[in-house]
Design a protein around this motif. Sequence first.
Motif, PDB file in Angstrom:
ATOM      1  N   MET A   1      20.020   6.665  32.281  1.00 12.55           N
ATOM      2  CA  MET A   1      20.683   5.589  31.496  1.00 12.55           C
ATOM      3  C   MET A   1      20.962   4.237  32.250  1.00 12.55           C
ATOM      4  O   MET A   1      20.871   4.375  33.212  1.00 12.55           O
ATOM      5  CB  MET A   1      21.955   6.369  31.053  1.00 12.55           C
ATOM      6  CG  MET A   1      22.101   7.317  30.192  1.00 12.55           C
ATOM      7  SD  MET A   1      23.369   7.220  29.390  1.00 12.55           S
ATOM      8  CE  MET A   1      24.179   8.901  29.868  1.00 12.55           C
ATOM      9  N   ILE A   2      21.180   3.384  31.729  1.00 12.20           N
ATOM     10  CA  ILE A   2      21.045   1.947  31.986  1.00 12.20           C
ATOM     11  C   ILE A   2      22.439   1.242  31.397  1.00 12.20           C
ATOM     12  O   ILE A   2      22.681   1.457  30.371  1.00 12.20           O
ATOM     13  CB  ILE A   2      19.825   1.161  31.601  1.00 12.20           C
ATOM     14  CG1 ILE A   2      18.519   1.928  32.480  1.00 12.20           C
ATOM     15  CG2 ILE A   2      19.799  -0.367  32.051  1.00 12.20           C
ATOM     16  CD1 ILE A   2      17.251   1.194  31.830  1.00 12.20           C
ATOM     17  N   LEU A   3      22.927   0.482  32.221  1.00 16.12           N
ATOM     18  CA  LEU A   3      24.045  -0.296  31.885  1.00 16.12           C
ATOM     19  C   LEU A   3      23.585  -1.872  31.451  1.00 16.12           C
ATOM     20  O   LEU A   3      23.057  -2.135  32.634  1.00 16.12           O
ATOM     21  CB  LEU A   3      25.334  -0.164  32.804  1.00 16.12           C
ATOM     22  CG  LEU A   3      26.475  -1.021  32.328  1.00 16.12           C
ATOM     23  CD1 LEU A   3      27.190  -0.607  31.097  1.00 16.12           C
ATOM     24  CD2 LEU A   3      27.433  -1.278  33.858  1.00 16.12           C
ATOM     25  N   GLY A   4      23.734  -2.430  30.512  1.00 16.56           N
ATOM     26  CA  GLY A   4      23.390  -3.727  30.354  1.00 16.56           C
ATOM     27  C   GLY A   4      23.953  -4.332  29.251  1.00 16.56           C
ATOM     28  O   GLY A   4      25.000  -4.001  28.835  1.00 16.56           O
ATOM     29  N   ARG A   5      23.571  -5.806  29.072  1.00 17.14           N
ATOM     30  CA  ARG A   5      23.997  -6.473  28.030  1.00 17.14           C
ATOM     31  C   ARG A   5      23.387  -7.018  26.949  1.00 17.14           C
ATOM     32  O   ARG A   5      21.805  -7.169  27.119  1.00 17.14           O
ATOM     33  CB  ARG A   5      24.897  -7.839  28.811  1.00 17.14           C
ATOM     34  CG  ARG A   5      25.456  -8.918  27.858  1.00 17.14           C
ATOM     35  CD  ARG A   5      26.237  -9.785  28.626  1.00 17.14           C
ATOM     36  NE  ARG A   5      27.517  -9.047  29.175  1.00 17.14           N
ATOM     37  CZ  ARG A   5      28.017  -9.535  30.218  1.00 17.14           C
ATOM     38  NH1 ARG A   5      27.398 -10.812  30.985  1.00 17.14           N
ATOM     39  NH2 ARG A   5      29.137  -8.899  30.807  1.00 17.14           N
ATOM     40  N   VAL A   6      23.673  -7.008  25.822  1.00 18.94           N
ATOM     41  CA  VAL A   6      23.034  -7.407  24.661  1.00 18.94           C
ATOM     42  C   VAL A   6      22.753  -8.921  24.785  1.00 18.94           C
ATOM     43  O   VAL A   6      23.655  -9.537  24.699  1.00 18.94           O
ATOM     44  CB  VAL A   6      23.399  -6.824  23.081  1.00 18.94           C
ATOM     45  CG1 VAL A   6      22.674  -7.451  21.999  1.00 18.94           C
ATOM     46  CG2 VAL A   6      23.821  -5.481  23.354  1.00 18.94           C
ATOM     47  N   ILE A   7      21.515  -9.478  24.584  1.00 18.69           N
ATOM     48  CA  ILE A   7      21.237 -10.881  24.981  1.00 18.69           C
ATOM     49  C   ILE A   7      20.699 -11.439  23.594  1.00 18.69           C
ATOM     50  O   ILE A   7      20.435 -12.712  23.356  1.00 18.69           O
ATOM     51  CB  ILE A   7      20.618 -11.421  25.871  1.00 18.69           C
ATOM     52  CG1 ILE A   7      19.128 -10.422  26.129  1.00 18.69           C
ATOM     53  CG2 ILE A   7      21.514 -10.852  27.200  1.00 18.69           C
ATOM     54  CD1 ILE A   7      18.243 -11.063  27.057  1.00 18.69           C
ATOM     55  N   GLY A   8      20.051 -10.401  22.635  1.00 15.71           N
ATOM     56  CA  GLY A   8      19.393 -10.916  21.392  1.00 15.71           C
ATOM     57  C   GLY A   8      19.109  -9.790  20.373  1.00 15.71           C
ATOM     58  O   GLY A   8      19.520  -8.556  20.658  1.00 15.71           O
ATOM     59  N   GLN A   9      18.716 -10.498  19.474  1.00  7.95           N
ATOM     60  CA  GLN A   9      18.019  -9.288  18.607  1.00  7.95           C
ATOM     61  C   GLN A   9      16.678  -9.440  18.021  1.00  7.95           C
ATOM     62  O   GLN A   9      16.433 -10.734  18.045  1.00  7.95           O
ATOM     63  CB  GLN A   9      19.181  -9.298  17.273  1.00  7.95           C
ATOM     64  CG  GLN A   9      18.856  -8.286  16.156  1.00  7.95           C
ATOM     65  CD  GLN A   9      19.744  -8.104  15.053  1.00  7.95           C
ATOM     66  OE1 GLN A   9      21.081  -8.682  14.982  1.00  7.95           O
ATOM     67  NE2 GLN A   9      19.557  -7.184  14.106  1.00  7.95           N
ATOM     68  N   VAL A  10      16.037  -8.472  17.752  1.00 11.93           N
ATOM     69  CA  VAL A  10      14.441  -8.748  17.471  1.00 11.93           C
ATOM     70  C   VAL A  10      14.550  -8.576  15.949  1.00 11.93           C
ATOM     71  O   VAL A  10      14.911  -7.519  15.277  1.00 11.93           O
ATOM     72  CB  VAL A  10      13.564  -7.732  17.917  1.00 11.93           C
ATOM     73  CG1 VAL A  10      12.237  -7.699  17.435  1.00 11.93           C
ATOM     74  CG2 VAL A  10      13.633  -7.721  19.535  1.00 11.93           C
ATOM     75  N   TRP A  11      13.829  -9.607  15.046  1.00 12.95           N
ATOM     76  CA  TRP A  11      13.710  -9.613  13.591  1.00 12.95           C
ATOM     77  C   TRP A  11      12.011  -9.146  13.384  1.00 12.95           C
ATOM     78  O   TRP A  11      11.469  -9.939  13.793  1.00 12.95           O
ATOM     79  CB  TRP A  11      14.087 -10.780  13.124  1.00 12.95           C
ATOM     80  CG  TRP A  11      15.526 -10.961  13.395  1.00 12.95           C
ATOM     81  CD1 TRP A  11      16.375 -11.787  14.268  1.00 12.95           C
ATOM     82  CD2 TRP A  11      16.744 -10.307  12.706  1.00 12.95           C
ATOM     83  NE1 TRP A  11      17.439 -11.785  14.181  1.00 12.95           N
ATOM     84  CE2 TRP A  11      17.862 -11.072  13.236  1.00 12.95           C
ATOM     85  CE3 TRP A  11      16.756  -9.649  11.592  1.00 12.95           C
ATOM     86  CZ2 TRP A  11      19.321 -10.582  12.764  1.00 12.95           C
ATOM     87  CZ3 TRP A  11      18.131  -9.352  10.917  1.00 12.95           C
ATOM     88  CH2 TRP A  11      19.027  -9.806  11.749  1.00 12.95           C
ATOM     89  N   ALA A  12      11.806  -8.412  12.716  1.00  9.96           N
ATOM     90  CA  ALA A  12      10.437  -7.964  12.356  1.00  9.96           C
ATOM     91  C   ALA A  12      10.352  -7.402  10.938  1.00  9.96           C
ATOM     92  O   ALA A  12      10.809  -6.576  10.534  1.00  9.96           O
ATOM     93  CB  ALA A  12       9.983  -6.854  13.538  1.00  9.96           C
ATOM     94  N   ALA A  13       9.725  -8.334  10.066  1.00  8.37           N
ATOM     95  CA  ALA A  13       9.429  -7.894   8.721  1.00  8.37           C
ATOM     96  C   ALA A  13       8.641  -6.668   8.407  1.00  8.37           C
ATOM     97  O   ALA A  13       8.576  -5.955   7.716  1.00  8.37           O
ATOM     98  CB  ALA A  13       9.119  -9.127   7.955  1.00  8.37           C
ATOM     99  N   ARG A  14       7.611  -6.927   9.243  1.00  5.06           N
ATOM    100  CA  ARG A  14       6.462  -5.759   9.328  1.00  5.06           C
ATOM    101  C   ARG A  14       6.960  -4.711  10.691  1.00  5.06           C
ATOM    102  O   ARG A  14       6.577  -5.438  11.692  1.00  5.06           O
ATOM    103  CB  ARG A  14       5.187  -6.157   9.336  1.00  5.06           C
ATOM    104  CG  ARG A  14       4.906  -7.053   7.958  1.00  5.06           C
ATOM    105  CD  ARG A  14       3.560  -7.345   8.111  1.00  5.06           C
ATOM    106  NE  ARG A  14       3.116  -8.202   9.038  1.00  5.06           N
ATOM    107  CZ  ARG A  14       1.855  -8.690   9.383  1.00  5.06           C
ATOM    108  NH1 ARG A  14       0.760  -8.496   8.647  1.00  5.06           N
ATOM    109  NH2 ARG A  14       1.485  -9.221  10.317  1.00  5.06           N
TER     110      ARG A  14
END
Length: 114
Positions: A1-14
Amino acid sequence: MILGRVIGQVWAARRDARLQRAKLLIIRPHAIYEPAFGTRHLVATDDVDAGVGDDVVVCLGAPARASAGGNDMPVDAAVLGVVDRIDLQPEALRAPGAGPGIARPLTVSVEAAK
């Protein structure tokens, strides 16, 4: 397991049909992480409604696939939880061989040994 911080989101239509409803987040690990590729970030599925700026716990490999719906899922990382608080014990951090610790500051509550 890894502890981390969310820095963004990926948007993918396909995307793969098995991931149509999956939310994909970009995670920057807090501690030293040596991925097989030249990046220090992860893309992880998210079923716990994490958001940018949240500290999260991420699992890798088979546990990530299982949490995403089964071993045939095209997933290598999944967010398991949003971190509310981290308690570190000062004497454990100073112990020989305790590891490098966390690479950048977190909001941490440190409780003295009783």
